[in-house]
Design an enzyme around this catalytic site. Structure first.
Site, PDB file in Angstrom:
ATOM      1  N   CYS A  51       0.839  -1.214   0.000  1.00 46.07           N
ATOM      2  CA  CYS A  51       0.000   0.000   0.000  1.00 46.07           C
ATOM      3  C   CYS A  51       0.868   1.256   0.000  1.00 46.07           C
ATOM      4  O   CYS A  51       0.548   2.247  -0.673  1.00 46.07           O
ATOM      5  CB  CYS A  51      -0.914   0.026   1.224  1.00 46.07           C
ATOM      6  N   ARG A 134      -7.816  -4.590  -3.125  1.00 44.77           N
ATOM      7  CA  ARG A 134      -7.414  -3.409  -3.926  1.00 44.77           C
ATOM      8  C   ARG A 134      -8.415  -3.235  -5.068  1.00 44.77           C
ATOM      9  O   ARG A 134      -8.233  -3.801  -6.152  1.00 44.77           O
ATOM     10  CB  ARG A 134      -5.990  -3.598  -4.478  1.00 44.77           C
TER      11      ARG A 134
HETATM   12  C1  BEZ Z   1       0.626  -4.611   1.866  1.00 45.85           C
HETATM   13  O1  BEZ Z   1       1.816  -4.818   1.885  1.00 45.85           O
HETATM   14  O2  BEZ Z   1       0.139  -3.544   1.498  1.00 45.85           O
HETATM   15  C2  BEZ Z   1      -0.288  -5.710   2.291  1.00 45.85           C
HETATM   16  C3  BEZ Z   1       0.086  -7.006   2.029  1.00 45.85           C
HETATM   17  C4  BEZ Z   1      -0.752  -8.042   2.439  1.00 45.85           C
HETATM   18  C5  BEZ Z   1      -1.927  -7.745   3.121  1.00 45.85           C
HETATM   19  C6  BEZ Z   1      -2.287  -6.433   3.347  1.00 45.85           C
HETATM   20  C7  BEZ Z   1      -1.465  -5.411   2.939  1.00 45.85           C
END
Ligand code: BEZ
Length: 235
Positions: A51, A134
């Site tokens: 993110c 997402r």
């Molecule tokens: C992230 O790195 O943004 C992420 C990865 C797995 C689950 C939720 C967020």
């Protein structure tokens, strides 16, 4: 307590309405954005690496999207103070792929109740019951959903593709054409399929100037890159 059931919004539907608190103040969606294209997107959680890479990329490209009359609105099921702290950390501490000192100036919605995430079908319990996936909704200036794209938690989005989507939708509307696979401004576009036997015959007989017909139902024409960008991008 009875659980509310939401149907997922679809392409062509009016964007579901909501009021929300964001990092840039309160918003009424989509009415505050009438006249602009909007990318409403969700991310799983603040203070997570994928993110963070996405927010830095999107914020760096914000001006480019704004030039195409497109505003960005993010959402996660975190609270406002978490959002503020995360965006401050991004600006003050994170350096990634040549991006640093990145200020996120587009609104980030707090949605701890998951009301908006549920309304937009951003929660996918098979993937996570506590984090939004997402999701990307591209909404036109009349508040109609024009494109929906979903990615799982582990997969960062391609923001060049989202920019291409915005340009392609606007070019298709403006020039009344369709855009073929991998289209980018300057590439040939597809003209509406012949709607009568006469038009099909004329096209295959080379009677419509400027068309390149692979077959009667598949005709392209040139569309100059500058003409597309002049029509779409604000000066
Ligand atoms: C992230 O790195 O943004 C992420 C990865 C797995 C689950 C939720 C967020």
């Amino acid at each position: 307590m009875e659980e509310q059931v939401f149907s997922m919004p679809r392409i062509g539907d009016k964007a579901p309405e909501f009021k929300a608190v964001t990092t840039q103040g309160d918003i009424n969606f989509p009415s505050d954005y009438k006249g602009s294209w909007v990318i409403l997107f969700s991310h799983p959680a603040d203070f997570t690496p994928v993110c963070t890479s996405e927010f830095m990329t999107f914020a760096t490209m914000e001006k480019q999207f704004n030039q195409a009359n497109t505003k960005l609105v993010g959402l996660s099921v975190d609270g406002l103070y978490s959002h503020i702290a995360w965006l401050r950390t991004i600006k003050e501490k994170i350096e990634y792929k040549g991006m640093k000192d990145v200020e996120v100036t587009f609104p980030l919605i707090e949605d701890i109740t998951m009301e908006v995430a549920k309304k937009y079908g951003m929660m996918m319990p098979g993937e996570s019951s506590t984090k939004a996936v997402r999701a990307v909704f591209v909404i036109d200036p009349e508040g109609v959903i024009r494109t929906i794209i979903y990615y799982p938690l582990s997969l960062g989005r391609n923001f060049d593709e989202l920019y291409r989507v915005v340009l392609a939708l606007q070019a298709a509307d403006h020039f009344k054409v369709a855009t073929p696979a991998d289209w980018r401004p300057g590439d040939d576009v597809i003209v509406p399929t012949a709607g009568s036997c006469g038009t099909a015959k004329d096209r295959m007989g080379g009677k419509e100037e400027g068309l390149d017909c692979k077959d009667w139902f598949f005709c392209t024409k040139k569309l100059d890159k500058d003409k597309v960008l002049d029509a779409i991008l604000k000066k």
